[in-house]
Design an enzyme around this catalytic site. Structure first.
Site, PDB file in Angstrom:
ATOM      1  N   LYS A 140       0.630  -0.881  -0.110  1.00  0.00           N
ATOM      2  CA  LYS A 140      -0.348   0.147  -0.395  1.00  0.00           C
ATOM      3  C   LYS A 140       0.988   1.457  -0.198  1.00  0.00           C
ATOM      4  CE  LYS A 140      -0.493   0.316   4.846  1.00  0.00           C
ATOM      5  NZ  LYS A 140      -0.847  -1.057   6.263  1.00  0.00           N
ATOM      6  N   TYR A 171      16.818  30.325   9.226  1.00  0.00           N
ATOM      7  CA  TYR A 171      15.712  30.583   9.384  1.00  0.00           C
ATOM      8  C   TYR A 171      15.308  31.098  11.095  1.00  0.00           C
ATOM      9  CZ  TYR A 171      12.847  30.487   4.665  1.00  0.00           C
ATOM     10  OH  TYR A 171      12.826  30.916   3.402  1.00  0.00           O
ATOM     11  N   ARG A 191     -10.460   0.170  14.521  1.00  0.00           N
ATOM     12  CA  ARG A 191      -9.882   1.059  13.063  1.00  0.00           C
ATOM     13  C   ARG A 191     -10.819   0.552  12.002  1.00  0.00           C
ATOM     14  NH1 ARG A 191      -4.121   0.910  10.316  1.00  0.00           N
ATOM     15  NH2 ARG A 191      -4.274  -1.633  10.048  1.00  0.00           N
ATOM     16  N   MET A 221      12.581  24.342   2.797  1.00  0.00           N
ATOM     17  CA  MET A 221      11.682  23.237   2.178  1.00  0.00           C
ATOM     18  C   MET A 221      12.352  22.510   1.293  1.00  0.00           C
ATOM     19  SD  MET A 221       8.944  24.987  -0.738  1.00  0.00           S
ATOM     20  CE  MET A 221       7.552  25.407   0.836  1.00  0.00           C
TER      21      MET A 221
END
Ligand code: PLP
Length: 348
Positions: free
Chosen positions: A34, A243, A129, A291
């Site tokens: 998956k 940053y 679930r 990023m």
């Protein structure tokens, strides 16, 4: 070349499957592919697993199953864990998928829209679930059994903790709910296989262990992620990097800027916690992950390499996950689309 290289070792995946198949004893060993084979490329991974001997595959969605059928061709069984959802009848029928029915609604939908088409059943044994609750199952088990399920399965919530009382509890519930029902049974994913014989039943469903992740500690490593060094600079004591000025140079240090960031799955939680490697030599990440870039302190390296590894033999998927406060599954499935992916080994 500013692109980072993601090396995916298909022979290691095949070897991990064979090791888990040995641990599964006489049970059939399936393969869970998956989420694009946990981010590693189902179109390359699934054929390698089929060549290793896997005959049953699990995906999460019917759409994934249809794509996998096109990759694998006729023959292998493809189970869909989300079951038979509204609108799935066509892909299920066309691609010959086996939905693992999770509820009375799905059972009704399947029997009405595709009578006679193979199906599996998922029972909820405590994870809450997916799957039939015990009373729901009791109400339909006779009818479902007559139709001949391909598989009856459940999923363990705590199998990565061998001593957890939940494992034995779920095992007992699974036995109670399936006793007397004549269909192949499956309870174990990677963690369940390692719990031992009681958990194996007729088929096992490993995923993460194939891809080199815990709790399969003996797994062969599968991925290596190599980042290009874009630029280096010297910073003086008191200067900051990145940053938010979160890292301040304690002395004169040499900083390398490397070409991958949180958009590539190197999540921000790795900031200041993970390392990159030049061969066997670690260099700490400094400042925040951006990023498209991260920075590392490379002062102690004798020379500046073209590339440095953030995943590899010295820092595996679970090491990186630990540094970032997450799990190997999330590291793998977050690996981005921008990497140059190189599948090595495996069947051609
Ligand atoms: C994802 C999943 C698996 C595979 O689990 P791993 O821990 O990756 O081995 C097996 N069964 C079900 C129902 C799953 O959702």
């Amino acid at each position: 070349m500013a692109q980072a290289d993601l090396h995916i070792d298909l022979s290691a995946i095949a070897e991990n499957w064979r090791a888990l198949a040995r641990a599964s004893g006489p049970a059939e060993t399936a393969a869970v592919v998956k989420a694009d084979a946990y981010g590693l490329g189902a179109d390359r991974v699934a054929p390698a697993l089929a060549a290793a001997g896997a005959r049953s595959f699990f995906v999460a969605l019917a759409e994934e199953g249809a794509a996998l059928r096109a990759t694998l061709g006729d023959g292998p069984r493809i189970f869909v864990l989300s079951g038979h959802m509204e609108g799935d009848a066509q892909p299920i029928a066309q691609a010959g998928l086996i939905p693992v029915l999770n509820s009375p609604e799905q059972l009704t939908r399947h029997f009405q829209s595709l009578p006679g088409h193979p199906f599996g059943i998922q029972l909820d044994t405590g994870m809450n679930r997916l799957g039939f609750e015990e009373d729901e199952w009791r109400a339909v088990s006779a009818e479902a059994s007559r139709a001949g399920p391909t598989l009856i399965m459940s999923h363990l919530a705590c199998a990565d903790e061998p001593g957890h009382a939940m494992n034995a509890r779920q095992l007992a519930v699974f036995r109670r709910m399936t006793n007397g029902i004549d269909a192949p049974r499956s309870l174990a994913a990677t963690g369940g296989i390692l719990l031992g014989r009681d958990y194996l039943f007729d088929l096992t469903r490993p995923g993460i262990g194939l891809y080199g992740g815990m709790p399969f500690a003996q797994a062969r490593p599968v991925v290596r992620l190599s980042l290009p060094v874009i630029q280096t600079r010297w910073v003086e004591p008191g200067e900051t990097v990145g940053y938010g000025n979160t890292w301040t140079a304690p002395a004169r240090r040499r900083i390398a800027t490397l070409g991958a960031g949180y958009a590539d799955g190197l999540i921000r939680a790795m900031s200041g916690r993970a390392r990159v490697f030049d061969g066997d030599t670690p260099c700490p990440l400094v400042g925040r992950v951006s990023m498209d870039m991260i920075a590392a302190d490379v002062t102690d390296l004798p020379g500046i390499p073209d590339r440095m590894d953030i995943l590899g033999p010295r820092q595996g998927v679970d090491d990186l996950a630990r540094a970032a406060g997450t799990i190997g599954y999330e590291i793998l499935t977050s690996l981005g689309a921008r990497y140059r992916r190189m599948h090595i080994g495996g069947a051609e």
